[in-house]
Design a protein around this motif. Structure first.
Motif, PDB file in Angstrom:
ATOM      1  N   UNK A  94       0.829  -1.213   0.000  1.00 31.84           N
ATOM      2  CA  UNK A  94       0.000   0.000   0.000  1.00 31.84           C
ATOM      3  C   UNK A  94       0.864   1.263   0.000  1.00 31.84           C
ATOM      4  N   UNK A 127      -3.142  -2.559  -8.728  1.00 28.80           N
ATOM      5  CA  UNK A 127      -3.429  -1.224  -9.280  1.00 28.80           C
ATOM      6  C   UNK A 127      -2.554  -0.903 -10.483  1.00 28.80           C
ATOM      7  N   UNK A 128      -1.496  -1.661 -10.687  1.00 28.01           N
ATOM      8  CA  UNK A 128      -0.621  -1.348 -11.822  1.00 28.01           C
ATOM      9  C   UNK A 128      -0.520  -2.579 -12.716  1.00 28.01           C
TER      10      UNK A 128
ATOM     11  N   UNK B 187      -6.987   0.469 -14.185  1.00 31.40           N
ATOM     12  CA  UNK B 187      -5.557   0.692 -14.396  1.00 31.40           C
ATOM     13  C   UNK B 187      -5.275   2.086 -14.978  1.00 31.40           C
ATOM     14  N   UNK B 192      -5.776   9.002 -17.062  1.00 30.83           N
ATOM     15  CA  UNK B 192      -6.345   9.840 -18.118  1.00 30.83           C
ATOM     16  C   UNK B 192      -6.954  11.120 -17.528  1.00 30.83           C
ATOM     17  N   UNK B 307       3.091   6.011 -16.098  1.00 34.77           N
ATOM     18  CA  UNK B 307       1.825   5.286 -16.090  1.00 34.77           C
ATOM     19  C   UNK B 307       1.900   4.025 -16.934  1.00 34.77           C
ATOM     20  N   UNK B 333       0.590   9.203 -11.357  1.00 32.05           N
ATOM     21  CA  UNK B 333       0.606   7.882 -10.724  1.00 32.05           C
ATOM     22  C   UNK B 333       0.238   7.979  -9.236  1.00 32.05           C
ATOM     23  N   UNK B 336      -3.453   8.524  -8.784  1.00 30.63           N
ATOM     24  CA  UNK B 336      -4.140   7.235  -8.973  1.00 30.63           C
ATOM     25  C   UNK B 336      -4.000   6.377  -7.703  1.00 30.63           C
ATOM     26  N   UNK B 337      -2.791   6.311  -7.190  1.00 34.25           N
ATOM     27  CA  UNK B 337      -2.561   5.422  -6.042  1.00 34.25           C
ATOM     28  C   UNK B 337      -3.255   5.928  -4.777  1.00 34.25           C
ATOM     29  N   UNK B 340      -6.929   4.760  -5.544  1.00 32.64           N
ATOM     30  CA  UNK B 340      -7.148   3.308  -5.643  1.00 32.64           C
ATOM     31  C   UNK B 340      -6.618   2.570  -4.408  1.00 32.64           C
ATOM     32  N   UNK B 341      -5.424   2.955  -3.955  1.00 30.25           N
ATOM     33  CA  UNK B 341      -4.773   2.183  -2.887  1.00 30.25           C
ATOM     34  C   UNK B 341      -4.842   2.847  -1.524  1.00 30.25           C
ATOM     35  N   UNK B 343      -3.099   5.460  -0.737  1.00 26.71           N
ATOM     36  CA  UNK B 343      -1.689   5.740  -0.453  1.00 26.71           C
ATOM     37  C   UNK B 343      -1.618   6.752   0.694  1.00 26.71           C
TER      38      UNK B 343
END
Lengths: 384, 397
Positions: A94, A127-128, B187, B192, B307, B333, B336-337, B340-341, B343
């Protein structure tokens, strides 16, 4: 003869702009070539390696260490962290410190020996996709090899089989994988042939879209030739960019082209003409410069996605599939990739025909503005 | 502060009157997001069409095919009868993977001989090829293990469970975090959105910056520029947030992260990307030329922002060069993270710091160059407008 003269005059009109407008060369040639050099350099490695991997080895036995060593020795992975538990491993993912994790349970070796079939867990950062797909494919390979090896040892030890017999028993069905067209799974080979062109396309479009600023007094039929001259000029400039780009890919970045370079050039010239014609049509119908630029940008920039170059078209809805057919790059991208990777193209004639008809149709659309709406305009009378 | 608010109001007043700008700042991101998301709405990676050539046609071979057909990642779309047919279907991309089962598979397995099943994947699309390969390998191994268990059971006179554990000394499972289905949508789509934000902000800022350069140079340059950046970025962040909300609610794109952190990073990026915007307007002094260059930069900046090809896989020198010149690599990136994650702040901070350092270095340089270019006595606002209005074209359209 008259046709040639008219085309030449229009061509000359544009080429004179090169002396005063440096942006044309910058946008149509210099930026695309520089960007292609940069992207080629970026992807020069081709295959992802040293993907950061974390390990939780709760067993710490010779067998578990052997398994870890398999991963450490494989150049796809870089063993970066030893974590204490799964939670720590997930935290590392994470925080983007690692992209994959291997968890070996306690008593792993003991359970293998006692035929209790313990379970090894792989955790991936989903995610990647581009990294994870490489990591997952390689990890599956390593684990399957290791498991077969362990099964063979069991059979040799417990059922007193010979090595060959044990192998045949453990692997009654082996599988062989053949990756067609791109055996090294090289990302550069997959991306660059088409992307190089996608980078050059806007250069043609963004310069050609500004070319129709006025319409000298002409007979209606001569307008077509006037438009044709513009298409030839910008299509020609674009062709130079495309060809340099292909040469750079093949000779500088060593991307193998199994097919004929001349066919690649021929296809590129057809595409350049089609893109130039589209931009000339936009220029004729959208006299306001910034709107015309935005219009051609919208038509060209999403091509890599909308023409199905990276994401297969057959996965898209019918609407996207139908509209993709009208994108010139759709008739070029897969062909050029096939030419590079396979050495031949599937049914290129229909695509060649499309690109030619598209170019002619766009020239007509560009001229039709003046046929129907603003005929016989002169520079002196009224600017567009 | 009062002056800043006054200029901000002035910018919004200007935006209100420009239909083109309204479209750009309010409709741009939602429209592009819907358009691009539509392309990824169907999940192909989970139904990869495969072609099968079964030269054995035994119970075992049919069970292998059934395993593929039942697997959610594959769909057996073609049954072919010759190798040439199989090759043709792969060449024409009607199927993305081929499965070849040789004759006598069943017989060989029963007689204890290893037989090879061939999996043909299309390497032209590396990402899908890798996904297909990993799943196909697992399926064939499962079937192989099943056959192995039967043989061991017979040869060793062992109960089923012992034979199973001998054939499969250990199991392995995997867990895909954040996006178990590994979809293209999850992904790429936030990347975008980040690029849409960049491009529309560049275009919007160019219009706002070039509308009154002389006035901006003359007094309160920072406040005026700040107002322009705030107005354009504010509108885009608002509509971008709505687009992301739609992606999550309407298209089920993963959104588990801290939205406020993503917003904070977006604000830092907006300030950072304003530096090249100001510099480019100073160099070109022309909305048309600016647009040409900024459109030309959209693809390369996306391709080099980490990306498509991760930043840590790029050549070291190139990565350094990109980091010095263009700030998208610190933003896309990470943005996005975060979403999504989830972060955490600790991991976002290095990139946030880079954006701040980038802005701290390039903002003064950009403003200096900009003042120098627009402060030249020969260049008046009128002459710039004239340059942009050749052949009666309004630069603000």
């Amino acid at each position: 003869m008259k046709v040639v003269r008219l085309l030449y005059e229009s061509f000359l009109e544009e080429s004179k702009k090169l002396k005063t407008d440096r942006m044309i060369l910058l946008i149509a040639l210099i930026i695309p070539i520089l960007v292609n050099l940069m992207v080629g350099w970026e992807l020069s490695k081709g295959v992802m390696d040293h993907i950061p991997l974390g390990v939780v080895d709760e067993d710490n036995s010779p067998l578990s260490r052997q398994l870890v060593q398999y991963f450490a020795d494989n150049e796809t992975f870089a063993l970066t962290y030893y974590a204490q538990n799964q939670e720590e491993l997930q935290e590392l993912i994470s925080h983007s410190k690692i992209k994959a994790g291997l968890v070996i349970p306690s008593h792993f070796s003991e359970d293998v020996t006692a035929l209790r079939s313990p379970s090894v867990l792989m955790i991936y950062d989903g995610s990647h996709m581009s990294i994870t797909s490489v990591a997952k494919a390689k990890a599956s390979e390593i684990l399957l090899t290791m498991r077969t090896g362990a099964a063979i040892k069991q059979l040799e030890g417990r059922l007193l089989m010979t090595e060959e017999e044990a192998y045949q028993t453990a692997m009654p069905i082996a599988f062989e994988t053949r990756t067609l067209y791109n055996p090294a799974k090289n990302f550069n080979y997959f991306m660059t042939p088409g992307y190089g062109t996608i980078i050059c396309q806007p250069g043609i479009g963004l310069t050609a879209v500004l070319c129709i600023t006025s319409m000298p007094k002409r007979k209606k039929q001569d307008i077509l030739h006037y438009m044709g001259g513009k298409v030839l000029f910008y299509g020609g400039l674009g062709s130079i960019a495309f060809i340099i780009n292909i040469l750079v890919q093949v000779f500088l970045f060593k991307i193998p082209c199994r097919g004929s370079l001349f066919i690649a050039f021929f296809f590129s010239i057809l595409l350049a003409m089609a893109v130039a014609a589209m931009a000339v049509a936009v220029s004729a119908w959208m006299p306001k410069r910034t709107i015309a630029i935005a219009g051609i940008g919208l038509l060209l920039l999403p091509n890599s996605v909308m023409a199905g170059y990276t994401w297969p078209l057959l996965s898209m809805s019918a609407f996207y599939q139908k509209t993709a057919y009208l994108i010139p790059f759709y008739h070029y991208g897969d062909n050029i990739r096939d030419l590079f990777l396979k050495g031949s193209m599937q049914h290129p004639l229909s695509d060649i025909l499309f690109l030619i008809l598209f170019t002619l149709a766009m020239v007509w659309i560009a001229a039709s503005k003046f046929f129907f709406f603003q005929p016989l305009l002169t520079k002196e009378d009224k600017p567009l | 502060m009062t002056a800043f608010l006054y200029y901000l109001k002035e910018e919004f007043h200007f935006i209100k009157k420009q239909a083109g700008l309204i479209l750009l700042l309010f409709v741009g991101i939602p429209f592009l997001t819907v358009w691009f998301a539509g392309a990824y709405a169907t999940d192909y990676v989970y139904h990869i069409p495969i072609a099968v050539l079964d030269e054995d046609n035994s119970e075992l071979s049919r069970s292998i095919i059934e395993h593929f057909d039942k697997n959610e990642r594959f769909q057996v779309t073609h049954h072919v009868y010759t190798r040439q047919e199989l090759q043709n279907i792969l060449d024409t991309k009607e199927a993305y993977m081929g499965l070849y089962i040789p004759p006598d598979l069943n017989e060989n397995v029963l007689s204890g001989q290893t037989t090879q099943v061939l999996i043909l994947t299309n390497g032209a699309n590396v990402i899908i090829g890798n996904n297909a390969y990993a799943s196909a390998a697992t399926i064939v191994q499962t079937v192989s293990a099943g056959a192995s268990i039967k043989i061991i059971s017979v040869k060793g006179s062992l109960p089923q469970i012992s034979a199973t554990n001998m054939a499969l000394p250990f199991q392995f499972t995997d867990r895909m975090l954040y996006d178990p289905q590994m979809t293209y949508m999850n992904y790429l789509i936030y990347g975008f959105v980040a690029v849409f934000f960049q491009q529309l902000l560049l275009s919007g800022l160019a219009t706002l910056i070039l509308r009154n350069p002389q006035e901006t140079v003359k007094e309160h340059t920072l406040r005026r520029l700040g107002a322009k950046i705030t107005a354009a970025a504010g509108c885009l962040i608002l509509t971008g947030s709505l687009a992301i909300l739609w992606l999550h609610k309407g298209m089920h794109v993963v959104l588990t992260g801290n939205v406020f952190l993503a917003l904070a990073l977006s604000i830092l990026f907006a300030i950072a990307i304003s530096c090249p915007a100001i510099l480019l307007t100073a160099i070109t002094k022309d909305k048309t030329k600016f647009s040409q260059i900024s459109y030309m930069l959209s693809l390369p900046t996306f391709l080099t922002c980490g990306y498509v090809w991760p930043a840590d896989q790029m050549p070291f020198l190139l990565k350094g060069l990109i980091k010095i010149t263009w700030p998208l690599i610190y933003y896309a990136r990470t943005f996005d993270e975060i979403l999504v994650k989830n972060l955490p702040l600790k991991s976002v901070l290095p990139n946030a710091m880079h954006l701040i350092i980038y802005s701290a270095i390039f903002m003064p340089i950009s403003i200096y160059v900009w003042k120098k270019r627009f402060g030249e006595p020969k260049e008046t606002a009128l002459s710039i407008a004239e340059t942009n209005s050749i052949e009666g074209i309004d630069i603000y359209e």
